[in-house]
Design a protein around this motif. Structure first.
Motif, PDB file in Angstrom:
ATOM      1  N   ASP A  87      93.814  86.406  19.460  1.00 11.92           N
ATOM      2  CA  ASP A  87      92.966  86.919  20.533  1.00 11.92           C
ATOM      3  C   ASP A  87      91.700  87.471  19.867  1.00 11.92           C
ATOM      4  O   ASP A  87      91.686  88.601  19.383  1.00 11.92           O
ATOM      5  CB  ASP A  87      93.705  88.003  21.315  1.00 11.92           C
ATOM      6  CG  ASP A  87      92.862  88.601  22.425  1.00 11.92           C
ATOM      7  OD1 ASP A  87      91.938  87.923  22.919  1.00 11.92           O
ATOM      8  OD2 ASP A  87      93.128  89.764  22.799  1.00 11.92           O
ATOM      9  N   LYS A 133      80.751  76.646  26.761  1.00 10.42           N
ATOM     10  CA  LYS A 133      82.055  77.065  27.265  1.00 10.42           C
ATOM     11  C   LYS A 133      82.997  77.600  26.195  1.00 10.42           C
ATOM     12  O   LYS A 133      83.897  78.370  26.500  1.00 10.42           O
ATOM     13  CB  LYS A 133      82.727  75.900  27.989  1.00 10.42           C
ATOM     14  CG  LYS A 133      82.008  75.528  29.275  1.00 10.42           C
ATOM     15  CD  LYS A 133      82.800  74.562  30.087  1.00 10.42           C
ATOM     16  CE  LYS A 133      82.099  74.340  31.419  1.00 10.42           C
ATOM     17  NZ  LYS A 133      82.875  73.514  32.308  1.00 10.42           N
ATOM     18  N   ARG A 134      82.800  77.190  24.951  1.00 16.13           N
ATOM     19  CA  ARG A 134      83.766  77.574  23.926  1.00 16.13           C
ATOM     20  C   ARG A 134      83.114  77.540  22.551  1.00 16.13           C
ATOM     21  O   ARG A 134      82.274  76.700  22.268  1.00 16.13           O
ATOM     22  CB  ARG A 134      84.935  76.597  23.965  1.00 16.13           C
ATOM     23  CG  ARG A 134      85.962  76.805  22.927  1.00 16.13           C
ATOM     24  CD  ARG A 134      87.072  75.800  23.067  1.00 16.13           C
ATOM     25  NE  ARG A 134      88.287  76.548  22.815  1.00 16.13           N
ATOM     26  CZ  ARG A 134      89.455  76.255  23.274  1.00 16.13           C
ATOM     27  NH1 ARG A 134      89.631  75.210  24.020  1.00 16.13           N
ATOM     28  NH2 ARG A 134      90.492  76.990  22.978  1.00 16.13           N
ATOM     29  N   SER A 178      84.444  77.285  18.575  1.00 14.62           N
ATOM     30  CA  SER A 178      85.623  77.007  17.748  1.00 14.62           C
ATOM     31  C   SER A 178      85.230  76.968  16.281  1.00 14.62           C
ATOM     32  O   SER A 178      84.183  76.427  15.929  1.00 14.62           O
ATOM     33  CB  SER A 178      86.235  75.654  18.115  1.00 14.62           C
ATOM     34  OG  SER A 178      86.712  75.663  19.433  1.00 14.62           O
ATOM     35  N   SER A 216      89.378  79.938  18.201  1.00 13.95           N
ATOM     36  CA  SER A 216      88.418  79.607  19.248  1.00 13.95           C
ATOM     37  C   SER A 216      88.424  80.689  20.318  1.00 13.95           C
ATOM     38  O   SER A 216      89.385  81.446  20.455  1.00 13.95           O
ATOM     39  CB  SER A 216      88.730  78.240  19.860  1.00 13.95           C
ATOM     40  OG  SER A 216      89.983  78.257  20.469  1.00 13.95           O
ATOM     41  N   ASN A 231      87.076  81.216  24.459  1.00 17.84           N
ATOM     42  CA  ASN A 231      86.446  80.712  25.683  1.00 17.84           C
ATOM     43  C   ASN A 231      85.384  81.706  26.098  1.00 17.84           C
ATOM     44  O   ASN A 231      85.614  82.919  26.085  1.00 17.84           O
ATOM     45  CB  ASN A 231      87.480  80.544  26.803  1.00 17.84           C
ATOM     46  CG  ASN A 231      88.448  79.423  26.523  1.00 17.84           C
ATOM     47  OD1 ASN A 231      88.077  78.406  25.966  1.00 17.84           O
ATOM     48  ND2 ASN A 231      89.702  79.611  26.892  1.00 17.84           N
ATOM     49  N   ASN A 247      83.121  83.566  28.749  1.00 22.39           N
ATOM     50  CA  ASN A 247      83.094  83.944  30.166  1.00 22.39           C
ATOM     51  C   ASN A 247      84.263  83.295  30.906  1.00 22.39           C
ATOM     52  O   ASN A 247      84.094  82.631  31.928  1.00 22.39           O
ATOM     53  CB  ASN A 247      81.749  83.553  30.791  1.00 22.39           C
ATOM     54  CG  ASN A 247      81.484  84.305  32.084  1.00 22.39           C
ATOM     55  OD1 ASN A 247      82.069  85.363  32.324  1.00 22.39           O
ATOM     56  ND2 ASN A 247      80.613  83.758  32.914  1.00 22.39           N
ATOM     57  N   GLY A 248      85.462  83.480  30.333  1.00 17.94           N
ATOM     58  CA  GLY A 248      86.649  82.837  30.907  1.00 17.94           C
ATOM     59  C   GLY A 248      86.552  81.338  30.705  1.00 17.94           C
ATOM     60  O   GLY A 248      86.392  80.877  29.591  1.00 17.94           O
ATOM     61  N   THR A 249      86.620  80.582  31.754  1.00 17.41           N
ATOM     62  CA  THR A 249      86.435  79.123  31.664  1.00 17.41           C
ATOM     63  C   THR A 249      85.104  78.693  32.249  1.00 17.41           C
ATOM     64  O   THR A 249      84.766  77.520  32.228  1.00 17.41           O
ATOM     65  CB  THR A 249      87.587  78.395  32.406  1.00 17.41           C
ATOM     66  OG1 THR A 249      87.610  78.846  33.759  1.00 17.41           O
ATOM     67  CG2 THR A 249      88.908  78.649  31.740  1.00 17.41           C
ATOM     68  N   THR A 250      84.330  79.655  32.758  1.00 19.63           N
ATOM     69  CA  THR A 250      83.054  79.363  33.395  1.00 19.63           C
ATOM     70  C   THR A 250      81.985  78.989  32.380  1.00 19.63           C
ATOM     71  O   THR A 250      81.153  78.127  32.630  1.00 19.63           O
ATOM     72  CB  THR A 250      82.564  80.587  34.206  1.00 19.63           C
ATOM     73  OG1 THR A 250      83.623  81.018  35.045  1.00 19.63           O
ATOM     74  CG2 THR A 250      81.345  80.253  35.023  1.00 19.63           C
ATOM     75  N   GLY A 251      81.970  79.649  31.236  1.00 22.93           N
ATOM     76  CA  GLY A 251      80.962  79.411  30.219  1.00 22.93           C
ATOM     77  C   GLY A 251      79.744  80.291  30.412  1.00 22.93           C
ATOM     78  O   GLY A 251      79.667  81.095  31.335  1.00 22.93           O
TER      79      GLY A 251
END
Length: 175
Positions: free
Chosen positions: A73, A124-125, A127, A156, A158, A160-164
């Protein structure tokens, strides 16, 4: 941890938490410095009690070390701070004087940002591949052992959550 650096185990004070009491950082138990001219070296680290930081046990010989394992995390990855004060001798005139410890970063957070000149879009991510995720830090030499006892993995996060995070090309944006 306090030890005499002779290669023996850290048998004077080992892996004790300190807290602020009366304007001084102290262990929960008072320890009395041997009065026989022995030199002691003091090593410390922060954060104490974090499951990602493991300290060599009191039965381990040689210089104290900490093993750090990166938390999966990413926002929960703590900075690792260390300090040392080598070969201190207690004199009768300094009987009630503490040992000064100055901390410095052994590991610190990384920040990613996108400049305003970047092509507009959505990130969005982030890594990082094949990063060292577990390694041991020598508190005396301030060096990481990256040749043995290490592990690697992918880290990795994410955004803004999965919003990006939307980049519109008008300003720099910290991710």
């Amino acid at each position: 941890t306090a030890t005499d650096l002779s290669g023996a185990a850290p048998d004077f004070i080992n892996n004790q938490e300190v807290s602020l009491a009366g304007g001084m950082w102290k262990t929960g138990t008072d320890y009395f410095w041997p009065d026989n001219g022995d030199k002691l070296s003091f090593f410390s680290y922060s954060p104490f009690g974090n499951s990602n930081v493991t300290v060599a046990g009191a039965s381990s010989s040689g210089t104290p070390s900490v093993t750090y394992t990166a938390n999966t995390d990413v926002p929960s990855q703590p900075d690792l701070m260390t300090s040392k004060s080598i070969n201190q001798t207690r004199s009768k005139s300094s009987a009630n004087v503490g040992v000064n410890m100055t901390f410095s970063h052994a590991l610190t957070a990384i920040t990613f940002a996108v400049g305003k000149d970047m092509v507009p879009g959505v990130f969005k991510r982030i890594s990082i591949k094949n990063a060292i995720t577990t390694a041991t830090y020598n508190l005396s030499t301030n060096t990481w052992n990256t040749s043995s006892g290490t592990s690697t993995g992918n880290i990795s996060i994410n955004l803004n959550g999965t919003t990006g995070v939307t980049i519109d090309g008008t300003s720099d944006v910290a991710l």
